[in-house]
Design a protein around this motif. Structure first.
Motif, PDB file in Angstrom:
ATOM      1  N   THR A 116     -25.065  53.117  34.891  1.00 40.10           N
ATOM      2  CA  THR A 116     -24.939  53.861  36.143  1.00 40.10           C
ATOM      3  C   THR A 116     -23.475  54.152  36.427  1.00 40.10           C
ATOM      4  O   THR A 116     -22.606  53.304  36.197  1.00 40.10           O
ATOM      5  N   ILE A 117     -23.196  55.352  36.945  1.00 39.88           N
ATOM      6  CA  ILE A 117     -21.845  55.674  37.414  1.00 39.88           C
ATOM      7  C   ILE A 117     -21.917  56.022  38.900  1.00 39.88           C
ATOM      8  O   ILE A 117     -22.926  56.548  39.386  1.00 39.88           O
ATOM      9  N   VAL A 119     -27.819  57.325  35.319  1.00 40.49           N
ATOM     10  CA  VAL A 119     -27.941  57.592  36.749  1.00 40.49           C
ATOM     11  C   VAL A 119     -26.560  57.853  37.332  1.00 40.49           C
ATOM     12  O   VAL A 119     -25.596  57.148  37.012  1.00 40.49           O
ATOM     13  N   LEU A 120     -26.482  58.874  38.176  1.00 40.28           N
ATOM     14  CA  LEU A 120     -25.277  59.158  38.949  1.00 40.28           C
ATOM     15  C   LEU A 120     -25.574  58.880  40.416  1.00 40.28           C
ATOM     16  O   LEU A 120     -26.504  59.455  40.985  1.00 40.28           O
ATOM     17  N   GLN A 170     -31.014  60.972  36.539  1.00 40.12           N
ATOM     18  CA  GLN A 170     -31.280  60.897  37.971  1.00 40.12           C
ATOM     19  C   GLN A 170     -29.973  60.964  38.747  1.00 40.12           C
ATOM     20  O   GLN A 170     -28.952  60.412  38.328  1.00 40.12           O
ATOM     21  N   VAL A 171     -30.025  61.629  39.896  1.00 41.09           N
ATOM     22  CA  VAL A 171     -28.910  61.668  40.847  1.00 41.09           C
ATOM     23  C   VAL A 171     -29.423  61.118  42.171  1.00 41.09           C
ATOM     24  O   VAL A 171     -30.429  61.595  42.702  1.00 41.09           O
ATOM     25  N   THR A 172     -28.729  60.117  42.682  1.00 41.41           N
ATOM     26  CA  THR A 172     -29.083  59.512  43.972  1.00 41.41           C
ATOM     27  C   THR A 172     -27.992  59.832  44.979  1.00 41.41           C
ATOM     28  O   THR A 172     -26.803  59.591  44.706  1.00 41.41           O
ATOM     29  N   LEU A 173     -28.390  60.368  46.127  1.00 44.70           N
ATOM     30  CA  LEU A 173     -27.448  60.751  47.178  1.00 44.70           C
ATOM     31  C   LEU A 173     -27.449  59.691  48.278  1.00 44.70           C
ATOM     32  O   LEU A 173     -28.504  59.287  48.770  1.00 44.70           O
ATOM     33  N   ARG A 211     -36.869  53.581  37.998  1.00 40.64           N
ATOM     34  CA  ARG A 211     -37.665  54.816  37.944  1.00 40.64           C
ATOM     35  C   ARG A 211     -36.958  55.899  37.137  1.00 40.64           C
ATOM     36  O   ARG A 211     -37.610  56.782  36.575  1.00 40.64           O
ATOM     37  N   ALA A 212     -35.635  55.828  37.073  1.00 44.03           N
ATOM     38  CA  ALA A 212     -34.902  56.828  36.302  1.00 44.03           C
ATOM     39  C   ALA A 212     -35.226  56.722  34.819  1.00 44.03           C
ATOM     40  O   ALA A 212     -35.221  57.730  34.094  1.00 44.03           O
ATOM     41  N   MET A 213     -35.522  55.513  34.334  1.00 48.02           N
ATOM     42  CA  MET A 213     -35.778  55.331  32.915  1.00 48.02           C
ATOM     43  C   MET A 213     -37.144  55.859  32.513  1.00 48.02           C
ATOM     44  O   MET A 213     -37.405  56.083  31.323  1.00 48.02           O
TER      45      MET A 213
END
Length: 697
Positions: free
Chosen positions: A466-467, A440-441, A514-517, A687-689
């Motif tokens: 996560t990063i 995840v980013l 996944q990318v979360t903003l 949810r990303a997994m």
């Protein structure tokens, strides 16, 4: 007119531009009237007096400018150079006159400085006890320790404060006296070691000055505010005085000084070379100072010069702290002091401290160095006592301590390692969760920095690598150019480059699912009604060259969000957007804490605060932003993650979570507030997994 001349004459003597303490002629002062006539410079007392008046006016203006800024490439550089040159000339002059005179003059200066600083610190601590926050009170004690040891420039350059509260830095203007004292100490050591061989001494000073000049070209506070980059100007003032003790240059000093000033002016006008001009300017001022000295002196004038010097120094010690105090006590506009209203208080307080110094100077029947040591010890003890008091937290109630804790723990910087290789080289990147390739980013701005603790805990619980990449005031979207106002020190181009680098790196990071903003969407859409303390606005526009239109910023953000989410989903990446936490436009933790200070009545324009807002009101304020991402969610592009359940009931949204404060400003969370979101963030990471990343070419 005669009164003005008398005042100017007294002021010029206060800075040491005056006759010797001994009634002796200057060494190598061999006057030649014929040569003076050829040079068209009248070597008379009237001429020297006029030059001294010019130098006094220049010195006064330069000292004020130098204390208000760093030694950059603008007017501040010339101002600081002028102060250092004249102080260098004064120091060399005292050294030449002998050890006893140098000792007497130095003790006089130290007594005046320490007495004024002690009186100023007493007033600052009294006012600080009433209105300062604990961190500001601690910073004042910290600054006093450095001021008492002539190390303020070391503090400002090497140990900058992590906070930017309104009462921080009250004694930072003392970096100029600290730099002068350090340069003076260096010159005294060199002169003591090599004064028996003036040629060797002059050669050593010239080489050290040249090395310092080369170092001063490095534009860094560590260089500019320390002797590394300031010693050259000081030595430019000292070398002519020492050389005049051996070589007959005094008769030409005035004309050479004027020629050097003209050369400096021509250099700036024709080539814009400020460094070349600063060198000639420094030499010119030094030579004019050398040539303006009177030839003989009477002993009674020495005491008069000391009195005027003390008054000038005490006015300087009081002026800038009083200006900052008066401005900071205004809650609405803490950056604009009333200079006209400060003249009388500044002169009054300076007169009191000056009178105390005069009593110490004239009536203490001890060795003159004893009172100086006692006063310095009192200053040092005052600073130690302040630091040991932990800022006086007990002055505030339990309710106010919640806001104080919010201020002291607020996250303003990402503070993560900078990648040195790979597609993200040069960016600060935080890695949370288990060790491994990131899944995840999290990409965002200052809102994400404030939520750092919550994402770190969520990644640990979910066990998802996560990063996090974030930069203040940079919108995490593609296709936008960012421009800041002049009050913002950042560059919008840095934001544009960061966005481009992140999006170009994603195709090479195959593990990202996944990318979360996360962003302050109200700020970027131009909603100014969401902040209690208004910030400098940001201007956005498409990168296709469309002119910036402030009225269209919400549309620009909508189009950029559509473009960015489409680009990411086409690459098989799941996209989620964190709903911005509810804004509380009538809340600010700092102002709330100040409203409960023991002397809160001293503040001007203290507003009425509220740590809650109705759900209906905050929903209407976020409606424009919500509509952008709700529409994208309806298209299946994103998952719009609701954060309001952690802060809102069915009726109101609140800034306080039990005994702590979840907010530090109207829109920014504290670490404890970010941890409140941990369950929501953990579910989102999990949810990303379960997302199947299908890459498209």
């Amino acid at each position: 007119m005669s009164v003005v001349k008398k005042v100017a004459s007294r002021v010029q003597q206060s800075i040491g531009v005056g006759p010797y303490e001994r009634s002796v002629p200057v060494l190598n002062d061999r006057e030649d009237p014929a040569e003076s006539a050829v040079l068209n410079v009248s070597n008379t007392d009237v001429t020297r007096s006029e030059v001294r008046q010019f130098l006094v006016a220049l010195y006064s203006m330069a000292f004020i400018l130098a204390t208000l800024g760093l030694r950059d490439s603008g007017p501040m550089a010339f101002a600081a150079d002028t102060v250092l040159v004249l102080c260098g000339g004064w120091c060399a002059n005292q050294l030449i006159r002998g050890h006893d005179i140098m000792k007497t003059q130095m003790i006089c200066v130290l007594q005046a400085y320490f007495t004024g600083l002690l009186c100023c610190s007493v007033v600052l601590f009294a006012v600080g006890w009433m209105v300062f926050l604990p961190s500001e009170f601690l910073h004042l004690g910290h600054s006093l320790l450095f001021a008492a040891t002539f190390a303020t420039n070391l503090d400002v350059a090497l140990l900058p404060s992590n906070t930017s509260l309104r009462f921080d830095g009250l004694l930072d203007h003392l970096w100029v006296p600290a730099l002068v004292a350090q340069c003076c100490g260096i010159l005294i050591v060199l002169y003591t070691l090599m004064h028996q061989n003036l040629v060797r001494l002059l050669l050593a000073l010239a080489m050290i000055g040249f090395a310092s000049l080369l170092a001063s070209m490095i534009e860094s506070p560590i260089v500019q505010m320390l002797p590394i980059g300031g010693l050259w100007a000081f030595l430019c003032g000292a070398i002519p005085f020492i050389a005049a003790n051996r070589y007959p240059i005094l008769r030409y000093a005035l004309i050479l000084g004027i020629l050097n000033l003209i050369t400096a002016l021509v250099a700036v006008i024709t080539s814009g070379d400020t460094m070349f001009a600063r060198v000639f300017f420094a030499i010119g001022i030094s030579l004019m100072y050398l040539g303006s000295r009177q030839r003989v002196s009477q002993s009674f004038e020495t005491k008069r010069r000391r009195r005027w010097f003390g008054m000038a120094l005490h006015v300087f010690l009081w002026s800038i702290p009083l200006a900052q105090l008066s401005a900071s006590l205004d809650i609405v506009d803490p950056k604009t002091p009333d200079y006209a209203g400060l003249i009388v208080p500044c002169l009054f307080l300076a007169l009191i401290s000056w009178s105390i110094w005069q009593k110490v100077e004239n009536r203490v029947q001890l060795s003159r160095i004893t009172p100086t040591g006692v006063i310095a010890a009192l200053l040092f003890a005052n600073g130690i006592t302040t630091l040991s008091s932990q800022g006086g937290h007990f002055r505030y109630s339990q309710n106010a301590n919640a806001y104080l804790h919010a201020i002291e723990t607020a996250q303003t910087d990402l503070n993560c390692p900078v990648r040195t290789e790979g597609t993200l080289a040069g960016l600060e990147v935080c890695a949370f969760g288990p060790v491994g390739e990131p899944a995840v980013l999290i990409w965002g701005d200052h809102q994400l920095i404030a939520m750092k603790a919550g994402f770190a805990e969520a990644a640990r619980r979910a066990e998802v690598p996560t990063i996090v990449i974030a930069h203040p005031n940079c919108v995490p979207l593609d296709g936008l150019q960012t421009r800041f106002s002049e009050t913002n020190q950042g560059s919008g181009r840095n934001c544009d480059q960061l966005s481009a680098q992140v999006l170009q790196a994603l195709p090479h990071m195959n593990s990202i699912r996944q990318v979360t903003l996360v962003a302050d969407w109200l700020y970027y859409t131009g909603n100014t009604a969401s902040e209690f303390v208004h910030r400098a606005p940001v201007r956005l526009a498409p990168t296709d060259g469309t002119p910036i239109n402030v009225a269209q910023q919400a549309m620009y953000v909508s189009d950029a969000a559509d473009r960015t989410t489409k680009l990411l989903t086409e690459r098989g990446i799941r996209v989620s957007v964190l709903r911005q936490v509810p804004s509380l436009p009538n809340f600010d933790a700092e102002i709330a804490a100040r409203s409960e200070a023991p002397g809160s009545w001293l503040y001007l324009n203290m507003p009425e605060l509220s740590n809650s807002v109705t759900l209906e009101d905050v929903t209407a304020r976020h409606a424009e932003v919500d509509s952008i991402f709700v529409n994208l969610s309806a298209l299946g592009r994103i998952s719009y993650v609701n954060t309001w359940s952690a802060f809102c009931t069915f009726v109101r949204c609140n800034a306080r979570g039990g005994l702590s404060s979840d907010y530090v400003t109207s829109t920014r969370l504290t670490p404890s507030g970010a941890l409140t979101l941990t369950p929501v963030l953990e579910d989102e990471l999990l949810r990303a997994m379960t997302h199947s990343s299908v890459r498209r070419s």
